[in-house]
Design an enzyme around this catalytic site. Structure first.
Site, PDB file in Angstrom:
ATOM      1  N   ASP A  52     -11.261  -8.797  22.119  1.00  0.00           N
ATOM      2  CA  ASP A  52     -10.507  -9.266  20.499  1.00  0.00           C
ATOM      3  C   ASP A  52     -12.315  -9.567  20.031  1.00  0.00           C
ATOM      4  O   ASP A  52     -12.741  -9.283  18.781  1.00  0.00           O
ATOM      5  CB  ASP A  52     -10.313 -10.036  20.319  1.00  0.00           C
ATOM      6  N   LEU A  70       0.911  -1.223  -0.034  1.00  0.00           N
ATOM      7  CA  LEU A  70       0.132  -0.147  -0.037  1.00  0.00           C
ATOM      8  C   LEU A  70       1.232   1.391   0.187  1.00  0.00           C
ATOM      9  O   LEU A  70       0.086   2.009  -0.410  1.00  0.00           O
ATOM     10  CB  LEU A  70      -1.002   0.448   1.201  1.00  0.00           C
ATOM     11  N   LYS A  71       1.949   1.609   0.325  1.00  0.00           N
ATOM     12  CA  LYS A  71       3.026   2.903   0.066  1.00  0.00           C
ATOM     13  C   LYS A  71       3.444   2.273  -0.896  1.00  0.00           C
ATOM     14  O   LYS A  71       4.287   3.865  -1.833  1.00  0.00           O
ATOM     15  CB  LYS A  71       3.907   2.006   0.831  1.00  0.00           C
ATOM     16  N   ILE A 105      -6.483  -7.350  27.223  1.00  0.00           N
ATOM     17  CA  ILE A 105      -6.206  -7.033  27.910  1.00  0.00           C
ATOM     18  C   ILE A 105      -6.596  -5.610  28.716  1.00  0.00           C
ATOM     19  O   ILE A 105      -6.693  -5.860  29.699  1.00  0.00           O
ATOM     20  CB  ILE A 105      -4.994  -8.424  28.854  1.00  0.00           C
ATOM     21  N   GLY A 133      -7.989  -1.937   9.930  1.00  0.00           N
ATOM     22  CA  GLY A 133      -7.936  -1.820  11.656  1.00  0.00           C
ATOM     23  C   GLY A 133      -6.157  -1.108  11.882  1.00  0.00           C
ATOM     24  O   GLY A 133      -6.261  -1.890  13.318  1.00  0.00           O
ATOM     25  N   HIS A 155      -4.097  -4.098  23.735  1.00  0.00           N
ATOM     26  CA  HIS A 155      -4.110  -5.781  23.381  1.00  0.00           C
ATOM     27  C   HIS A 155      -5.983  -5.940  24.233  1.00  0.00           C
ATOM     28  O   HIS A 155      -6.136  -4.909  25.234  1.00  0.00           O
ATOM     29  CB  HIS A 155      -2.898  -6.516  23.590  1.00  0.00           C
ATOM     30  N   TYR A 162      -7.723  -3.689  27.170  1.00  0.00           N
ATOM     31  CA  TYR A 162      -9.173  -3.144  26.510  1.00  0.00           C
ATOM     32  C   TYR A 162     -10.097  -3.552  27.717  1.00  0.00           C
ATOM     33  O   TYR A 162     -10.740  -2.439  28.262  1.00  0.00           O
ATOM     34  CB  TYR A 162     -10.263  -3.296  25.133  1.00  0.00           C
TER      35      TYR A 162
END
Length: 379
Positions: free
Chosen positions: A168, A73-74, A140, A95, A138, A142
């Site tokens: 997740d 994508l670059k 945990i 994401g 990660h 959140y």
């Protein structure tokens, strides 16, 4: 009699095109579910990128049923190809950290210029704003700030980590799927896409609605291991060790179920004392001692086909052979990998064999042709 209909083989989302811009964890889980339901999910993988998944590409179940294109994508040319793919998609999922997609030229405003009906799914942990928005995290982390992690565990020990299922996949990936489907429904009506902001902290907070309702009316104490549904207080809702070191799970909350539970244990216990909290510690000790007298298999046989709400605690490997899981085909094997079957199920659709996950870049030419996204395509 209702008319019998021949079920379709393709899933109910057949014809829906989803472009996934790489990512790990909850985003790929959401698009896996969409692929399981019949959507044509195309995942963009960076050429030569090293995956954090410990196995090979074709073992990563979160990518099963998808097609993979290799794009950097670059690189201006590959970026232009990605934009052409988005032009022909119904939804795009990313994401990245906030701002990354915009810097690449793949933000929602960039893509809406050519596809105004595009639904743009953003999968983040913290959300796109707020003081933690640009920092790493990660599962945990959140669930920690929502109160969910604090509430899980024993009264006298630290919080216990519930794998990475709660944040997740439940609070993240599942909420992204719900949001995408809702926004796609609206795009069908209005011709306008929108951003679906699926933040794990929001989803986990939403999952706590019932717990917060109990807290508000005084039926829940803000201390783990002291409530009926957290396994720490009520002796009829928890886990007990058996004679062979295995465990049984008990959820005999309602009075008839509790009566069946006590009868199965052959305990001389007055049923009208079920909710006498003062008697709970002694009752829990009696129940624990009783469970230690027999093996898990023996207790499973005792409580099978009863309404006592008692079940064996299976390991991941042992769960495959549980009679209920086996009867419904809930776990299947494909190419030597034991994996969950599609869920949920639809009466109007057959469940064809599960497809394998793709190799990175395996479908590049095929997808560019099918989605009319090749460099020479003109419309």
């Amino acid at each position: 009699m209702p008319e019998e209909r021949e079920p379709y083989t393709a899933g109910p989302l057949a014809g829906l095109r989803i472009l996934e811009l790489g990512g790990i964890g909850p985003g790929p889980f959401a698009t896996m579910l969409l692929a399981d339901l019949g959507a044509d999910v195309v995942r963009v993988d960076r050429p030569g990128a090293t995956s954090i998944f410990p196995g090979g590409d074709t073992q990563n179940l979160l990518n099963r049923g998808k097609r993979s294109v290799a794009l950097d994508l670059k690189d201006p040319g590959d970026l232009a190809t990605a934009r052409r793919l988005a032009r022909n998609a119904h939804a795009t999922v990313e994401g990245f950290r906030p701002g990354v997609a915009e810097r690449l030229g793949l933000g929602p405003d960039d893509l809406w210029r050519e596809n105004p009906a595009l639904v743009y799914g953003r999968m983040t942990g913290w959300g796109p704003d707020g003081p933690r928005a640009t920092t790493a995290g990660h599962d945990i982390n959140y669930i920690a700030i929502t109160g969910a992690l604090y509430a899980i565990g024993g009264r006298d020990g630290p919080p216990q980590v519930p794998l990475n299922l709660l944040g997740d996949f439940a609070g993240g990936g599942m909420y992204l799927v719900v949001g995408l489907l809702a926004a796609l429904r609206e795009a069908d009506r209005t011709g306008r896409g929108q951003v679906v902001d699926a933040a794990i902290v929001d989803g986990v907070g939403h999952l706590l609605a019932s717990t917060r309702a109990r807290l508000a009316v005084g039926d829940w104490t803000d201390r783990r291991g002291t409530n009926m549904l957290d396994g720490g207080a009520a002796p009829f809702y928890g886990v007990y060790e058996t004679a062979d070191g295995e465990h049984m799970a008990v959820g005999a909350i309602e009075s008839p179920f509790y009566a069946a539970f006590v009868a199965g244990l052959e305990l001389d216990e007055p049923l009208d004392r079920q909710h006498d909290e003062a008697s709970w510690p002694a009752l829990r000790a009696r129940i624990a001692a009783r469970f230690r007298e027999r093996t898990q298999a023996e207790w499973t046989a005792t409580f099978d086909h009863t309404d006592a709400c008692v079940s064996p605690v299976r390991s991941l490997r042992a769960a495959v052979d549980d009679p209920q899981i086996a009867a419904r085909g809930g776990v299947v094997e494909r190419d030597g990998i034991v994996q969950p079957a599609r869920a949920p199920r639809f009466s109007g659709h057959r469940r064809p064999p599960l497809p394998r996950p793709p190799r990175s870049g395996e479908h590049t030419e095929e997808v560019l042709r099918d989605w009319r996204a090749g460099a020479t395509v003109t419309e």
